[in-house]
Motif scaffolding. Structure first.
Motif, PDB file in Angstrom:
ATOM      1  N   TRP A 191       0.875  -1.225  -0.079  1.00 48.43           N
ATOM      2  CA  TRP A 191       0.083   0.181   0.105  1.00 48.43           C
ATOM      3  C   TRP A 191       0.902   1.011   0.165  1.00 48.43           C
ATOM      4  CZ3 TRP A 191       0.591   3.544   4.083  1.00 48.43           C
ATOM      5  CH2 TRP A 191       1.010   2.984   5.291  1.00 48.43           C
ATOM      6  N   GLN A 192       1.922   1.175   0.572  1.00 44.55           N
ATOM      7  CA  GLN A 192       3.196   2.540   0.383  1.00 44.55           C
ATOM      8  C   GLN A 192       3.509   2.627  -0.904  1.00 44.55           C
ATOM      9  OE1 GLN A 192       6.039   1.994   3.439  1.00 44.55           O
ATOM     10  NE2 GLN A 192       4.502   1.505   5.075  1.00 44.55           N
ATOM     11  N   LEU A 193       3.649   1.711  -1.682  1.00 48.03           N
ATOM     12  CA  LEU A 193       4.228   1.886  -3.010  1.00 48.03           C
ATOM     13  C   LEU A 193       3.452   2.734  -3.981  1.00 48.03           C
ATOM     14  CD1 LEU A 193       6.584   0.450  -4.733  1.00 48.03           C
ATOM     15  CD2 LEU A 193       5.071  -1.119  -5.745  1.00 48.03           C
ATOM     16  N   PRO A 194       3.735   3.623  -4.570  1.00 46.69           N
ATOM     17  CA  PRO A 194       5.093   3.999  -4.758  1.00 46.69           C
ATOM     18  C   PRO A 194       5.880   5.257  -4.108  1.00 46.69           C
ATOM     19  CG  PRO A 194       4.134   4.962  -6.642  1.00 46.69           C
ATOM     20  CD  PRO A 194       2.742   4.319  -5.831  1.00 46.69           C
ATOM     21  N   VAL A 195       5.343   5.123  -2.908  1.00 47.60           N
ATOM     22  CA  VAL A 195       5.873   6.285  -1.632  1.00 47.60           C
ATOM     23  C   VAL A 195       7.042   5.461  -1.130  1.00 47.60           C
ATOM     24  CG1 VAL A 195       5.117   7.850   0.013  1.00 47.60           C
ATOM     25  CG2 VAL A 195       3.781   7.740  -1.975  1.00 47.60           C
ATOM     26  N   ARG A 196       7.878   6.205  -0.777  1.00 49.37           N
ATOM     27  CA  ARG A 196       9.114   5.515  -0.038  1.00 49.37           C
ATOM     28  C   ARG A 196       9.337   6.645   1.264  1.00 49.37           C
ATOM     29  NH1 ARG A 196      15.667   5.434  -0.861  1.00 49.37           N
ATOM     30  NH2 ARG A 196      15.840   3.650   0.430  1.00 49.37           N
ATOM     31  N   ARG A 197       9.187   5.898   2.507  1.00 52.79           N
ATOM     32  CA  ARG A 197       9.398   6.718   3.653  1.00 52.79           C
ATOM     33  C   ARG A 197      10.706   5.994   4.225  1.00 52.79           C
ATOM     34  NH1 ARG A 197       5.274   5.734   8.720  1.00 52.79           N
ATOM     35  NH2 ARG A 197       6.237   3.542   8.358  1.00 52.79           N
ATOM     36  N   SER A 198      11.672   7.010   4.541  1.00 54.83           N
ATOM     37  CA  SER A 198      12.976   6.446   5.108  1.00 54.83           C
ATOM     38  C   SER A 198      13.197   7.416   6.251  1.00 54.83           C
ATOM     39  CB  SER A 198      14.050   6.432   4.074  1.00 54.83           C
ATOM     40  OG  SER A 198      13.997   7.870   3.721  1.00 54.83           O
ATOM     41  N   TYR A 199      14.196   7.016   7.325  1.00 52.29           N
ATOM     42  CA  TYR A 199      14.538   7.966   8.239  1.00 52.29           C
ATOM     43  C   TYR A 199      16.092   7.973   8.367  1.00 52.29           C
ATOM     44  CZ  TYR A 199       9.946   6.049   9.876  1.00 52.29           C
ATOM     45  OH  TYR A 199       8.504   5.797   9.823  1.00 52.29           O
ATOM     46  N   ARG A 200      16.348   8.958   8.861  1.00 51.39           N
ATOM     47  CA  ARG A 200      17.905   9.286   9.288  1.00 51.39           C
ATOM     48  C   ARG A 200      18.024  10.235  10.439  1.00 51.39           C
ATOM     49  NH1 ARG A 200      21.950  13.570   6.942  1.00 51.39           N
ATOM     50  NH2 ARG A 200      19.938  14.850   6.326  1.00 51.39           N
ATOM     51  N   ASP A 201      19.105   9.813  11.474  1.00 49.09           N
ATOM     52  CA  ASP A 201      19.206  10.578  12.525  1.00 49.09           C
ATOM     53  C   ASP A 201      20.362  11.614  11.871  1.00 49.09           C
ATOM     54  OD1 ASP A 201      17.665   9.183  14.244  1.00 49.09           O
ATOM     55  OD2 ASP A 201      19.550   7.474  14.322  1.00 49.09           O
ATOM     56  N   VAL A 202      19.818  12.937  12.496  1.00 49.06           N
ATOM     57  CA  VAL A 202      20.786  14.096  12.004  1.00 49.06           C
ATOM     58  C   VAL A 202      21.160  14.752  13.296  1.00 49.06           C
ATOM     59  CG1 VAL A 202      20.515  16.434  10.886  1.00 49.06           C
ATOM     60  CG2 VAL A 202      19.255  14.443   9.974  1.00 49.06           C
ATOM     61  N   GLU A 203      22.416  15.054  13.462  1.00 43.86           N
ATOM     62  CA  GLU A 203      22.856  15.889  14.529  1.00 43.86           C
ATOM     63  C   GLU A 203      23.567  17.184  14.063  1.00 43.86           C
ATOM     64  OE1 GLU A 203      26.795  15.530  18.073  1.00 43.86           O
ATOM     65  OE2 GLU A 203      26.076  13.638  16.589  1.00 43.86           O
ATOM     66  N   LEU A 204      22.983  18.065  14.643  1.00 50.08           N
ATOM     67  CA  LEU A 204      23.332  19.405  14.220  1.00 50.08           C
ATOM     68  C   LEU A 204      24.766  20.086  14.819  1.00 50.08           C
ATOM     69  CD1 LEU A 204      19.610  21.065  14.774  1.00 50.08           C
ATOM     70  CD2 LEU A 204      20.793  20.467  12.620  1.00 50.08           C
ATOM     71  N   PRO A 205      25.324  21.089  14.473  1.00 49.86           N
ATOM     72  CA  PRO A 205      26.359  21.612  14.972  1.00 49.86           C
ATOM     73  C   PRO A 205      26.477  21.962  16.560  1.00 49.86           C
ATOM     74  CG  PRO A 205      26.236  22.684  12.906  1.00 49.86           C
ATOM     75  CD  PRO A 205      24.577  21.892  13.191  1.00 49.86           C
ATOM     76  N   ASP A 206      25.508  22.302  17.048  1.00 48.20           N
ATOM     77  CA  ASP A 206      25.292  22.649  18.445  1.00 48.20           C
ATOM     78  C   ASP A 206      25.074  21.606  19.255  1.00 48.20           C
ATOM     79  OD1 ASP A 206      22.710  22.057  17.774  1.00 48.20           O
ATOM     80  OD2 ASP A 206      22.019  24.006  18.379  1.00 48.20           O
ATOM     81  N   GLY A 207      24.999  20.230  18.538  1.00 50.50           N
ATOM     82  CA  GLY A 207      24.604  18.998  19.453  1.00 50.50           C
ATOM     83  C   GLY A 207      23.467  18.638  19.530  1.00 50.50           C
ATOM     84  N   GLU A 208      22.579  19.172  19.028  1.00 45.96           N
ATOM     85  CA  GLU A 208      21.254  19.144  19.406  1.00 45.96           C
ATOM     86  C   GLU A 208      20.965  18.011  17.932  1.00 45.96           C
ATOM     87  OE1 GLU A 208      18.575  19.895  21.058  1.00 45.96           O
ATOM     88  OE2 GLU A 208      20.204  20.884  22.295  1.00 45.96           O
ATOM     89  N   ALA A 209      19.924  17.153  18.138  1.00 50.68           N
ATOM     90  CA  ALA A 209      19.763  15.849  17.166  1.00 50.68           C
ATOM     91  C   ALA A 209      18.278  15.894  16.914  1.00 50.68           C
ATOM     92  CB  ALA A 209      20.375  14.727  17.449  1.00 50.68           C
ATOM     93  N   TYR A 210      17.906  15.396  15.632  1.00 46.23           N
ATOM     94  CA  TYR A 210      16.385  15.071  15.414  1.00 46.23           C
ATOM     95  C   TYR A 210      16.293  14.054  14.477  1.00 46.23           C
ATOM     96  CZ  TYR A 210      17.187  17.823  11.057  1.00 46.23           C
ATOM     97  OH  TYR A 210      17.694  18.151   9.783  1.00 46.23           O
ATOM     98  N   LEU A 211      15.104  13.436  14.244  1.00 48.84           N
ATOM     99  CA  LEU A 211      14.862  12.210  13.151  1.00 48.84           C
ATOM    100  C   LEU A 211      14.207  12.927  12.018  1.00 48.84           C
ATOM    101  CD1 LEU A 211      14.911   9.299  12.692  1.00 48.84           C
ATOM    102  CD2 LEU A 211      12.462   9.274  13.624  1.00 48.84           C
ATOM    103  N   GLU A 212      15.008  12.642  11.150  1.00 48.26           N
ATOM    104  CA  GLU A 212      14.196  12.939   9.820  1.00 48.26           C
ATOM    105  C   GLU A 212      13.690  12.002   9.075  1.00 48.26           C
ATOM    106  OE1 GLU A 212      16.884  15.444   6.765  1.00 48.26           O
ATOM    107  OE2 GLU A 212      16.824  13.294   5.921  1.00 48.26           O
ATOM    108  N   VAL A 213      12.465  12.358   8.800  1.00 51.85           N
ATOM    109  CA  VAL A 213      11.573  11.273   8.143  1.00 51.85           C
ATOM    110  C   VAL A 213      11.390  11.816   6.449  1.00 51.85           C
ATOM    111  CG1 VAL A 213       9.346  10.418   7.972  1.00 51.85           C
ATOM    112  CG2 VAL A 213      10.301  10.979  10.345  1.00 51.85           C
ATOM    113  N   THR A 214      11.895  11.420   5.670  1.00 54.33           N
ATOM    114  CA  THR A 214      11.988  11.406   4.257  1.00 54.33           C
ATOM    115  C   THR A 214      10.817  10.925   3.467  1.00 54.33           C
ATOM    116  OG1 THR A 214      14.179  12.031   4.283  1.00 54.33           O
ATOM    117  CG2 THR A 214      13.202  11.550   2.113  1.00 54.33           C
ATOM    118  N   ILE A 215       9.778  11.686   2.831  1.00 53.49           N
ATOM    119  CA  ILE A 215       8.706  11.059   2.017  1.00 53.49           C
ATOM    120  C   ILE A 215       9.374  11.472   0.559  1.00 53.49           C
ATOM    121  CG2 ILE A 215       6.362  11.405   1.352  1.00 53.49           C
ATOM    122  CD1 ILE A 215       6.888   9.720   4.050  1.00 53.49           C
TER     123      ILE A 215
END
Length: 258
Positions: A148-172
């Motif tokens: 049911w997701q095809l042809p949309v692709r969801r992927s994840y990446r952990d991103v760390e910012l220069p100030d040490g903060e971090a967040y989860l990136e959800v790509t569609i």
């Protein structure tokens, strides 16, 4: 018509997920505002030339986890022989097989066990999709996640910012032929880069609203919808999906139905 380039320019948008403080969404606006639509049964030649009636169902679908397996299993319990051509095989031999710790839908005669043939009285195509339509529910409630997701692709990446903060990136983004892995380049045909499949009256972000809301949540989808609307209104020709652009040009020249 030929497949369009995989590496054409894209417009991307990033925004904070309103419902998840530690999460940001990265969305491919070029893909989401394209006029792609599934043309299974309406001219789809299939990913394998010798199985045109199988669409992209020549491979068994991988079940993502136990929840996915259980949800599809509940749908299978509601399928009878009048709606599922391979009901006998699926119930007697099992509708899925295991390879190590992962489960995949069984492949029968070169296609997924849930694929009904073009002449099946209960309706051609995916039996699970047909069940959802008959019950008046979204197909995402009955089909495997990957289907049911095809042809949309969801992927994840952990991103760390220069100030040490971090967040989860959800790509569609677009599940193009590369997303199938190395073998994707060997597919005889694939829809997302084919102008023949970019003939919808409305963009992907509207036609796949239910799927995108399931993938992102309602709050994030609402932001995405606003950004897609703005992009659709102001987009540069360079950033139109190349297959949508090719389909539009072909329709204007009378070479493709509009």
């Amino acid at each position: 018509m030929s497949q369009t380039p995989l590496d054409a320019p894209r417009a991307w948008a990033e925004f904070q997920d309103p419902a998840e403080p530690g999460q940001r969404v990265r969305a491919d606006l070029t893909w989401l505002t394209s006029r792609w639509n599934c043309i299974f049964g309406r001219g789809c030649p299939g990913i394998e030339a010798d199985r045109p009636d199988a669409g992209c169902c020549t491979l068994g679908a991988h079940l993502t986890d136990d929840d996915d397996l259980a949800r599809v299993g509940r749908a299978v319990d509601r399928l009878g022989p009048s709606r599922w051509e391979r009901h006998a095989t699926g119930t007697e031999e099992g509708w899925h097989v295991r390879d190590g710790g992962s489960a995949t839908t069984r492949v029968v005669d070169g296609a997924c066990v849930f694929l009904n043939g073009p002449d099946f009285p209960g309706g051609p195509g995916c039996a699970l999709h047909g069940l959802a339509l008959a019950e008046g529910v979204e197909p995402l409630t009955t089909k495997p996640d990957v289907c049911w997701q095809l042809p949309v692709r969801r992927s994840y990446r952990d991103v760390e910012l220069p100030d040490g903060e971090a967040y989860l990136e959800v790509t569609i983004g677009e599940f193009d032929r590369r997303a199938w892995g190395p073998g994707g380049h060997d597919l005889d045909w694939y829809c997302t880069g084919s102008p023949e499949a970019h003939t919808a009256a409305e963009p992907v972000w509207l036609t796949l609203r239910a799927e995108l809301e399931e993938l992102l949540g309602t709050a994030a989808y609402d932001v995405l919808a606003r950004l897609c609307t703005e992009h659709d209104r102001r987009r540069l020709p360079l950033l139109v999906h190349p297959a949508t652009a090719a389909a539009t040009a072909a329709a204007a020249a009378g070479r493709l139905p509009g």
